[in-house]
Design a protein around this motif. Structure first.
Motif, PDB file in Angstrom:
ATOM      1  N   ALA A 138     -13.521   3.995   4.970  1.00  0.00           N
ATOM      2  CA  ALA A 138     -14.850   4.573   4.776  1.00  0.00           C
ATOM      3  C   ALA A 138     -15.624   3.737   3.758  1.00  0.00           C
ATOM      4  CB  ALA A 138     -14.724   6.010   4.292  1.00  0.00           C
ATOM      5  N   LYS A 139     -16.921   3.678   3.928  1.00  0.00           N
ATOM      6  CA  LYS A 139     -17.753   2.804   3.097  1.00  0.00           C
ATOM      7  C   LYS A 139     -17.613   3.098   1.613  1.00  0.00           C
ATOM      8  CE  LYS A 139     -22.330   0.713   3.173  1.00  0.00           C
ATOM      9  NZ  LYS A 139     -23.657   0.711   3.841  1.00  0.00           N
ATOM     10  N   GLU A 140     -17.428   4.363   1.255  1.00  0.00           N
ATOM     11  CA  GLU A 140     -17.342   4.734  -0.162  1.00  0.00           C
ATOM     12  C   GLU A 140     -15.920   4.661  -0.708  1.00  0.00           C
ATOM     13  OE1 GLU A 140     -16.832   8.574   2.194  1.00  0.00           O
ATOM     14  OE2 GLU A 140     -18.044   6.744   2.302  1.00  0.00           O
ATOM     15  N   ASN A 141     -14.952   4.302   0.129  1.00  0.00           N
ATOM     16  CA  ASN A 141     -13.554   4.237  -0.307  1.00  0.00           C
ATOM     17  C   ASN A 141     -13.351   3.090  -1.299  1.00  0.00           C
ATOM     18  OD1 ASN A 141     -10.695   3.512  -0.360  1.00  0.00           O
ATOM     19  ND2 ASN A 141     -10.458   4.935   1.351  1.00  0.00           N
ATOM     20  N   LEU A 142     -12.827   3.410  -2.471  1.00  0.00           N
ATOM     21  CA  LEU A 142     -12.572   2.416  -3.507  1.00  0.00           C
ATOM     22  C   LEU A 142     -11.085   2.254  -3.819  1.00  0.00           C
ATOM     23  CD1 LEU A 142     -15.437   3.337  -6.019  1.00  0.00           C
ATOM     24  CD2 LEU A 142     -15.439   1.554  -4.254  1.00  0.00           C
ATOM     25  N   SER A 143     -10.253   3.055  -3.162  1.00  0.00           N
ATOM     26  CA  SER A 143      -8.819   3.035  -3.470  1.00  0.00           C
ATOM     27  C   SER A 143      -8.054   2.009  -2.643  1.00  0.00           C
ATOM     28  CB  SER A 143      -8.212   4.425  -3.255  1.00  0.00           C
ATOM     29  OG  SER A 143      -8.319   4.807  -1.886  1.00  0.00           O
ATOM     30  N   ILE A 144      -8.623   1.575  -1.551  1.00  0.00           N
ATOM     31  CA  ILE A 144      -7.957   0.580  -0.696  1.00  0.00           C
ATOM     32  C   ILE A 144      -8.754  -0.720  -0.744  1.00  0.00           C
ATOM     33  CG2 ILE A 144      -7.206   0.006   1.642  1.00  0.00           C
ATOM     34  CD1 ILE A 144      -6.893   2.990   2.177  1.00  0.00           C
ATOM     35  N   ARG A 145      -8.169  -1.723  -1.357  1.00  0.00           N
ATOM     36  CA  ARG A 145      -8.831  -3.015  -1.504  1.00  0.00           C
ATOM     37  C   ARG A 145      -8.067  -4.148  -0.810  1.00  0.00           C
ATOM     38  NH1 ARG A 145     -12.711  -2.723  -5.605  1.00  0.00           N
ATOM     39  NH2 ARG A 145     -12.617  -0.803  -6.847  1.00  0.00           N
ATOM     40  N   SER A 146      -6.795  -3.860  -0.429  1.00  0.00           N
ATOM     41  CA  SER A 146      -5.978  -4.864   0.244  1.00  0.00           C
ATOM     42  C   SER A 146      -4.910  -4.159   1.063  1.00  0.00           C
ATOM     43  CB  SER A 146      -5.326  -5.804  -0.771  1.00  0.00           C
ATOM     44  OG  SER A 146      -4.336  -5.107  -1.515  1.00  0.00           O
ATOM     45  N   ALA A 147      -4.132  -4.917   1.805  1.00  0.00           N
ATOM     46  CA  ALA A 147      -3.070  -4.336   2.624  1.00  0.00           C
ATOM     47  C   ALA A 147      -2.023  -3.636   1.769  1.00  0.00           C
ATOM     48  CB  ALA A 147      -2.419  -5.430   3.469  1.00  0.00           C
ATOM     49  N   ASP A 148      -1.784  -4.119   0.561  1.00  0.00           N
ATOM     50  CA  ASP A 148      -0.784  -3.494  -0.319  1.00  0.00           C
ATOM     51  C   ASP A 148      -1.153  -2.057  -0.662  1.00  0.00           C
ATOM     52  OD1 ASP A 148       0.706  -5.812  -0.351  1.00  0.00           O
ATOM     53  OD2 ASP A 148      -0.253  -6.582  -2.174  1.00  0.00           O
ATOM     54  N   ASP A 149      -2.432  -1.746  -0.640  1.00  0.00           N
ATOM     55  CA  ASP A 149      -2.877  -0.389  -0.978  1.00  0.00           C
ATOM     56  C   ASP A 149      -2.667   0.609   0.160  1.00  0.00           C
ATOM     57  OD1 ASP A 149      -3.761  -1.260  -3.495  1.00  0.00           O
ATOM     58  OD2 ASP A 149      -5.704  -1.881  -2.669  1.00  0.00           O
ATOM     59  N   LEU A 150      -2.188   0.129   1.311  1.00  0.00           N
ATOM     60  CA  LEU A 150      -1.959   1.021   2.448  1.00  0.00           C
ATOM     61  C   LEU A 150      -0.660   1.809   2.344  1.00  0.00           C
ATOM     62  CD1 LEU A 150      -3.020  -1.216   5.486  1.00  0.00           C
ATOM     63  CD2 LEU A 150      -4.303   0.679   4.488  1.00  0.00           C
ATOM     64  N   LYS A 151       0.196   1.429   1.436  1.00  0.00           N
ATOM     65  CA  LYS A 151       1.503   2.087   1.307  1.00  0.00           C
ATOM     66  C   LYS A 151       1.338   3.583   1.055  1.00  0.00           C
ATOM     67  CE  LYS A 151       3.787  -2.091  -0.376  1.00  0.00           C
ATOM     68  NZ  LYS A 151       4.480  -2.749  -1.516  1.00  0.00           N
ATOM     69  N   GLY A 152       1.939   4.364   1.968  1.00  0.00           N
ATOM     70  CA  GLY A 152       1.883   5.814   1.833  1.00  0.00           C
ATOM     71  C   GLY A 152       0.598   6.443   2.324  1.00  0.00           C
ATOM     72  N   LYS A 153      -0.343   5.650   2.777  1.00  0.00           N
ATOM     73  CA  LYS A 153      -1.634   6.172   3.240  1.00  0.00           C
ATOM     74  C   LYS A 153      -1.549   6.571   4.720  1.00  0.00           C
ATOM     75  CE  LYS A 153      -4.254   5.425  -0.452  1.00  0.00           C
ATOM     76  NZ  LYS A 153      -3.285   4.869  -1.408  1.00  0.00           N
ATOM     77  N   THR A 154      -2.495   7.407   5.147  1.00  0.00           N
ATOM     78  CA  THR A 154      -2.594   7.817   6.550  1.00  0.00           C
ATOM     79  C   THR A 154      -3.442   6.786   7.296  1.00  0.00           C
ATOM     80  OG1 THR A 154      -2.491  10.152   5.907  1.00  0.00           O
ATOM     81  CG2 THR A 154      -3.277   9.652   8.130  1.00  0.00           C
ATOM     82  N   ILE A 155      -2.839   6.185   8.328  1.00  0.00           N
ATOM     83  CA  ILE A 155      -3.503   5.097   9.048  1.00  0.00           C
ATOM     84  C   ILE A 155      -3.739   5.496  10.500  1.00  0.00           C
ATOM     85  CG2 ILE A 155      -3.396   2.673   9.717  1.00  0.00           C
ATOM     86  CD1 ILE A 155      -1.412   2.232   7.439  1.00  0.00           C
TER      87      ILE A 155
END
Length: 276
Positions: A138-155
């Motif tokens: 999402a445009k306002e998302n600031l928590s995901i900046r790279s692939a490493d930040d995907l860990k544990g996230k809903t994809i």
């Protein structure tokens, strides 16, 4: 007695000779499809796609009146360069290679990735665009900046695609969709934290459909898309490569690419960064 035996043997030999001659006659009269027969003899370039992959190939209205999209426009430009009439057709993706092998159409211009497995069944032209698995949030998302930040996230991913395999490398929390557009629409709702899909599809949703999303970092993979042709059509492959080279050279390709993506999708991310 000897005469009867001789007559029987002669009859058998005659029968065999007749069978052989009949076979040879049928073989000689059977139509054999030479290289590029569909294209060169009929003056029409028939190319296939699924018709379900917006913005690359899709039906312009819900009634399915006309095929349109990037793949269609590229196919038409190539046909014009070769002096042929374009004829795009939509066929089920799961049988599209089989149809090409049966020569139901001349080529597949349907965003088909060039892979070693597919090369065993068809030949490919030079790549006509490059893409890959891209992270969108999402445009306002600031928590995901790279692939490493995907860990544990809903994809979110589309069912039965290679993007699911890529997503599983980062998280086991996967939500599957029937279309890329539906998945990307869910980003602002918060149902999923990120979507992994084809880079060009997401860029189209951003630039042309005004989705409130953004791409993250560089693509996770880089894939080359080629035009698939029958294994035996070496002449057609050469003509298509020449036509592709010409529409790139004269600016036709870039014009089509900017129409859908506001950028040249033949270039790699590295090319774009160097250009900037």
């Amino acid at each position: 007695m000897k005469k009867e035996v001789f007559a029987i043997r002669l009859a058998r030999i005659t029968f065999v000779c007749i069978l052989v001659l009949s076979f040879l006659a049928l073989t000689a009269c059977s139509p054999v499809k030479p290289e590029g027969q569909l294209t060169l003899q009929r003056g029409t370039f028939t190319f296939a796609m699924s018709g379900l992959y917006k913005p690359f190939n899709y039906h312009e209205t819900e009634k399915g009146s006309r095929l349109t999209g990037f793949d269609v426009d590229i196919g038409k430009a190539l046909a014009k360069e070769m002096g042929l009439r374009p004829n795009p057709v939509a066929v089920p993706w799961e049988t599209i290679i089989a149809g090409l092998q049966m020569r139901k159409y001349d080529a597949i211009i349907g965003s088909m990735g060039i892979t070693n497995k597919r090369k065993k069944a068809v030949n490919f032209t030079d790549p006509y665009y490059r893409s890959g698995a891209q992270i969108f949030v999402a445009k306002e998302n600031l928590s995901i900046r790279s692939a490493d930040d995907l860990k544990g996230k809903t994809i979110g991913v589309v069912k039965a695609t290679t993007f699911k395999d890529v997503a599983l490398e980062y998280s086991s929390d996967i939500v599957e969709y029937t279309s890329d557009i539906t998945a990307l629409q869910d980003l602002p709702t918060g149902r999923v934290d990120a979507v992994i899909t084809d880079r060009a599809v997401g860029l189209y949703a951003m630039s042309k459909m005004n989705f409130l999303i953004k791409d993250i970092d560089t693509p996770l993979t880089e894939d080359e898309m080629g035009i698939a042709i029958h294994k035996g059509d070496r002449e057609l492959r050469q003509k298509l490569n020449q036509a592709l080279e010409q529409i790139i050279k004269d600016g036709t390709y870039e014009k089509i690419s900017y129409r859908y993506f506001n950028r040249n999708i033949l270039r790699t991310t590295t090319d774009e960064n160097n250009k900037e």
